[in-house]
Scaffold this motif. Structure first.
Motif, PDB file in Angstrom:
ATOM      1  N   ILE A   5       1.056  -0.928  -0.508  1.00 21.29           N
ATOM      2  CA  ILE A   5       0.399  -0.204   0.134  1.00 21.29           C
ATOM      3  C   ILE A   5       0.869   1.039   0.003  1.00 21.29           C
ATOM      4  N   LEU A   6       1.643   1.296   0.805  1.00 21.29           N
ATOM      5  CA  LEU A   6       2.726   2.375   1.090  1.00 21.29           C
ATOM      6  C   LEU A   6       3.488   2.145  -0.611  1.00 21.29           C
ATOM      7  N   GLY A   7       3.721   1.166  -1.031  1.00 19.40           N
ATOM      8  CA  GLY A   7       4.418   1.666  -2.192  1.00 19.40           C
ATOM      9  C   GLY A   7       3.783   2.128  -3.596  1.00 19.40           C
ATOM     10  N   ILE A   8       2.357   1.859  -3.358  1.00 17.20           N
ATOM     11  CA  ILE A   8       1.027   2.428  -4.449  1.00 17.20           C
ATOM     12  C   ILE A   8       1.764   3.998  -3.985  1.00 17.20           C
ATOM     13  N   VAL A   9       1.271   4.240  -2.998  1.00 19.24           N
ATOM     14  CA  VAL A   9       0.652   5.956  -2.606  1.00 19.24           C
ATOM     15  C   VAL A   9       2.770   6.587  -3.127  1.00 19.24           C
ATOM     16  N   LEU A  10       3.619   5.900  -2.272  1.00 19.63           N
ATOM     17  CA  LEU A  10       5.194   6.252  -2.901  1.00 19.63           C
ATOM     18  C   LEU A  10       4.774   6.870  -4.676  1.00 19.63           C
ATOM     19  N   ALA A  11       4.369   6.308  -5.188  1.00 18.41           N
ATOM     20  CA  ALA A  11       4.474   5.350  -6.997  1.00 18.41           C
ATOM     21  C   ALA A  11       3.714   6.985  -6.954  1.00 18.41           C
ATOM     22  N   ALA A  12       1.817   7.027  -6.646  1.00 15.66           N
ATOM     23  CA  ALA A  12       0.746   7.762  -6.873  1.00 15.66           C
ATOM     24  C   ALA A  12       1.354   9.486  -6.571  1.00 15.66           C
ATOM     25  N   VAL A  13       1.894   9.161  -5.686  1.00 15.61           N
ATOM     26  CA  VAL A  13       2.991  10.559  -4.694  1.00 15.61           C
ATOM     27  C   VAL A  13       3.263  11.024  -6.373  1.00 15.61           C
ATOM     28  N   GLY A  14       4.354   9.974  -6.401  1.00 17.63           N
ATOM     29  CA  GLY A  14       5.595  10.364  -7.441  1.00 17.63           C
ATOM     30  C   GLY A  14       5.571  11.379  -8.720  1.00 17.63           C
ATOM     31  N   PHE A  15       4.195   9.821  -8.493  1.00 15.57           N
ATOM     32  CA  PHE A  15       4.084  10.772 -10.527  1.00 15.57           C
ATOM     33  C   PHE A  15       3.347  12.160 -10.726  1.00 15.57           C
ATOM     34  N   ILE A  16       2.424  12.273  -9.564  1.00 16.42           N
ATOM     35  CA  ILE A  16       1.708  14.026  -9.428  1.00 16.42           C
ATOM     36  C   ILE A  16       2.557  14.430  -9.069  1.00 16.42           C
ATOM     37  N   VAL A  17       3.906  14.695  -8.312  1.00 15.57           N
ATOM     38  CA  VAL A  17       4.815  16.058  -7.796  1.00 15.57           C
ATOM     39  C   VAL A  17       5.908  15.728  -9.809  1.00 15.57           C
ATOM     40  N   VAL A  31      13.694  20.362 -10.742  1.00 15.00           N
ATOM     41  CA  VAL A  31      14.194  19.574  -8.848  1.00 15.00           C
ATOM     42  C   VAL A  31      13.003  18.897  -8.610  1.00 15.00           C
ATOM     43  N   TYR A  32      11.275  19.805  -9.116  1.00 14.09           N
ATOM     44  CA  TYR A  32      10.608  18.684  -8.888  1.00 14.09           C
ATOM     45  C   TYR A  32      10.434  17.812  -9.725  1.00 14.09           C
ATOM     46  N   SER A  33      10.755  18.230 -10.594  1.00 10.32           N
ATOM     47  CA  SER A  33      10.707  16.186 -11.243  1.00 10.32           C
ATOM     48  C   SER A  33      12.010  15.415 -11.090  1.00 10.32           C
ATOM     49  N   PHE A  34      12.941  15.695 -10.574  1.00 11.99           N
ATOM     50  CA  PHE A  34      13.691  14.861 -10.405  1.00 11.99           C
ATOM     51  C   PHE A  34      13.298  14.641  -8.740  1.00 11.99           C
ATOM     52  N   ILE A  35      12.813  15.037  -8.359  1.00 10.16           N
ATOM     53  CA  ILE A  35      12.176  14.710  -6.501  1.00 10.16           C
ATOM     54  C   ILE A  35      10.883  13.314  -6.797  1.00 10.16           C
ATOM     55  N   GLY A  36       9.855  13.839  -7.926  1.00  6.21           N
ATOM     56  CA  GLY A  36       9.268  12.716  -8.339  1.00  6.21           C
ATOM     57  C   GLY A  36       9.630  11.263  -8.895  1.00  6.21           C
ATOM     58  N   LEU A  37      10.449  11.779  -9.357  1.00  5.94           N
ATOM     59  CA  LEU A  37      10.921  10.208 -10.214  1.00  5.94           C
ATOM     60  C   LEU A  37      11.712   9.793  -9.369  1.00  5.94           C
ATOM     61  N   LEU A  38      12.358   9.893  -8.456  1.00  7.45           N
ATOM     62  CA  LEU A  38      13.102   9.636  -7.045  1.00  7.45           C
ATOM     63  C   LEU A  38      11.849   9.086  -6.443  1.00  7.45           C
ATOM     64  N   ILE A  39      10.726   9.566  -5.610  1.00 11.58           N
ATOM     65  CA  ILE A  39       9.328   9.066  -4.967  1.00 11.58           C
ATOM     66  C   ILE A  39       9.411   7.851  -5.612  1.00 11.58           C
ATOM     67  N   MET A  40       8.852   7.915  -6.855  1.00 15.82           N
ATOM     68  CA  MET A  40       8.034   6.669  -7.835  1.00 15.82           C
ATOM     69  C   MET A  40       9.095   5.582  -7.601  1.00 15.82           C
ATOM     70  N   SER A  41      11.017   5.714  -8.013  1.00 19.47           N
ATOM     71  CA  SER A  41      11.583   4.803  -7.833  1.00 19.47           C
ATOM     72  C   SER A  41      11.474   4.166  -6.412  1.00 19.47           C
ATOM     73  N   PHE A  42      10.555   4.917  -4.943  1.00 18.02           N
ATOM     74  CA  PHE A  42      11.044   3.820  -4.219  1.00 18.02           C
ATOM     75  C   PHE A  42       9.864   3.636  -3.988  1.00 18.02           C
ATOM     76  N   GLY A  43       8.363   3.740  -4.103  1.00 20.78           N
ATOM     77  CA  GLY A  43       7.520   3.254  -4.460  1.00 20.78           C
ATOM     78  C   GLY A  43       7.679   2.096  -5.177  1.00 20.78           C
ATOM     79  N   PHE A  44       8.344   1.538  -6.376  1.00 20.69           N
ATOM     80  CA  PHE A  44       8.461   0.646  -7.129  1.00 20.69           C
ATOM     81  C   PHE A  44       8.940  -0.474  -6.526  1.00 20.69           C
ATOM     82  N   ALA A  45      10.019   0.438  -5.376  1.00 22.96           N
ATOM     83  CA  ALA A  45      10.753  -0.855  -4.914  1.00 22.96           C
ATOM     84  C   ALA A  45      10.166  -1.661  -4.083  1.00 22.96           C
ATOM     85  N   LEU A  46       9.168  -0.413  -2.910  1.00 24.00           N
ATOM     86  CA  LEU A  46       8.446  -1.231  -2.585  1.00 24.00           C
ATOM     87  C   LEU A  46       7.598  -2.165  -2.361  1.00 24.00           C
TER      88      LEU A  46
END
Length: 117
Positions: A5-17, A31-46
Protein backbone atom coordinates in the motif's frame (compact mmCIF):
# COMPACT_ATOMS: atom_id res chain seq x y z
CA UNK A 1 0.68 -5.80 2.82
CA UNK A 2 1.49 -2.43 4.33
CA UNK A 3 4.59 -2.11 2.18
CA UNK A 4 2.49 -2.73 -0.95
CA UNK A 5 0.00 0.00 0.00
CA UNK A 6 2.84 2.37 0.88
CA UNK A 7 4.48 1.54 -2.46
CA UNK A 8 1.31 2.36 -4.38
CA UNK A 9 0.90 5.63 -2.48
CA UNK A 10 4.53 6.65 -3.03
CA UNK A 11 4.35 5.79 -6.73
CA UNK A 12 1.17 7.86 -7.11
CA UNK A 13 2.61 10.83 -5.17
CA UNK A 14 5.80 10.62 -7.21
CA UNK A 15 3.81 10.64 -10.44
CA UNK A 16 1.85 13.70 -9.32
CA UNK A 17 5.02 15.57 -8.31
CA UNK A 18 6.65 14.59 -11.61
CA UNK A 19 3.58 15.75 -13.56
CA UNK A 20 3.53 19.16 -11.85
CA UNK A 21 7.29 19.47 -12.20
CA UNK A 22 7.07 19.10 -15.97
CA UNK A 23 4.55 21.91 -16.33
CA UNK A 24 7.12 24.72 -16.27
CA UNK A 25 10.64 25.38 -17.61
CA UNK A 26 12.17 26.94 -14.51
CA UNK A 27 14.93 25.42 -12.44
CA UNK A 28 12.44 24.37 -9.74
CA UNK A 29 10.50 22.32 -12.26
CA UNK A 30 13.63 20.22 -12.86
CA UNK A 31 14.01 19.76 -9.11
CA UNK A 32 10.36 18.69 -8.80
CA UNK A 33 10.76 16.30 -11.73
CA UNK A 34 13.82 14.73 -10.10
CA UNK A 35 12.09 14.45 -6.73
CA UNK A 36 9.03 12.92 -8.43
CA UNK A 37 11.17 10.30 -10.17
CA UNK A 38 12.95 9.55 -6.91
CA UNK A 39 9.68 9.09 -4.99
CA UNK A 40 8.26 6.91 -7.79
CA UNK A 41 11.34 4.69 -7.75
CA UNK A 42 11.00 4.19 -3.98
CA UNK A 43 7.34 3.33 -4.47
CA UNK A 44 8.07 0.77 -7.17
CA UNK A 45 10.90 -0.68 -5.08
CA UNK A 46 8.47 -1.22 -2.21
CA UNK A 47 5.95 -2.80 -4.57
CA UNK A 48 8.41 -5.36 -5.86
CA UNK A 49 10.26 -6.01 -2.58
CA UNK A 50 9.76 -9.27 -0.79
CA UNK A 51 8.76 -11.38 -3.75
CA UNK A 52 10.21 -14.85 -3.52
CA UNK A 53 12.81 -15.54 -6.16
CA UNK A 54 12.35 -18.53 -8.38
CA UNK A 55 14.79 -21.15 -7.24
CA UNK A 56 15.97 -23.41 -10.00
CA UNK A 57 16.78 -27.00 -9.27
CA UNK A 58 20.47 -27.77 -9.65
CA UNK A 59 21.34 -29.06 -13.11
CA UNK A 60 21.71 -32.81 -13.52
CA UNK A 61 25.28 -33.90 -12.86
CA UNK A 62 26.95 -37.18 -13.82
CA UNK A 63 30.19 -38.89 -12.87
CA UNK A 64 32.40 -40.75 -15.36
CA UNK A 65 34.24 -43.75 -13.89
CA UNK A 66 36.99 -45.61 -15.78
CA UNK A 67 38.81 -48.82 -15.05
CA UNK A 68 42.50 -48.53 -14.16
CA UNK A 69 43.52 -51.47 -16.39
CA UNK A 70 41.05 -52.05 -19.22
CA UNK A 71 38.96 -49.67 -21.35
CA UNK A 72 35.72 -50.05 -19.38
CA UNK A 73 33.85 -46.80 -18.75
CA UNK A 74 30.71 -46.19 -16.72
CA UNK A 75 28.62 -43.06 -16.34
CA UNK A 76 26.42 -42.78 -13.27
CA UNK A 77 24.56 -40.09 -11.36
CA UNK A 78 26.70 -37.79 -9.25
CA UNK A 79 26.98 -38.70 -5.59
CA UNK A 80 27.96 -36.26 -2.88
CA UNK A 81 31.70 -36.50 -2.32
CA UNK A 82 32.63 -37.42 -5.91
CA UNK A 83 35.71 -35.68 -7.26
CA UNK A 84 38.13 -36.25 -10.12
CA UNK A 85 40.84 -38.90 -9.52
CA UNK A 86 38.99 -40.38 -6.54
CA UNK A 87 39.30 -44.15 -6.28
CA UNK A 88 35.87 -45.72 -6.02
CA UNK A 89 34.99 -48.84 -4.03
CA UNK A 90 33.32 -50.57 -6.98
CA UNK A 91 35.39 -53.04 -9.00
CA UNK A 92 35.47 -53.20 -12.77
CA UNK A 93 32.90 -55.75 -14.02
CA UNK A 94 35.29 -56.85 -16.82
CA UNK A 95 38.61 -57.39 -15.07
CA UNK A 96 37.77 -56.98 -11.35
CA UNK A 97 40.35 -54.23 -10.74
CA UNK A 98 39.96 -50.81 -9.16
CA UNK A 99 38.21 -47.89 -10.84
CA UNK A 100 38.83 -44.13 -10.71
CA UNK A 101 36.62 -41.12 -11.31
CA UNK A 102 37.79 -39.49 -14.53
CA UNK A 103 35.30 -36.63 -14.73
CA UNK A 104 32.30 -34.91 -13.22
CA UNK A 105 30.03 -33.23 -15.77
CA UNK A 106 26.96 -31.04 -15.74
CA UNK A 107 24.41 -32.02 -18.35
CA UNK A 108 23.25 -28.90 -20.15
CA UNK A 109 19.66 -28.72 -21.16
CA UNK A 110 19.13 -27.65 -24.73
CA UNK A 111 17.31 -24.32 -24.91
CA UNK A 112 13.84 -24.55 -26.34
CA UNK A 113 13.71 -23.03 -29.77
CA UNK A 114 11.15 -20.33 -30.14
CA UNK A 115 10.15 -18.96 -33.46
CA UNK A 116 8.88 -15.41 -33.67
CA UNK A 117 6.62 -15.28 -36.66
Amino acid sequence: MISKILGIVLAAVGFIVLFFGMSDTTIMSYVYSFIGLLIMSFGFALLTAGRPKEEKAPPPTVTEIRCNDCDFKEIRDFKKGDYVLKTVEELCPKCQTGMTIEGVYIIREEPKETYNV
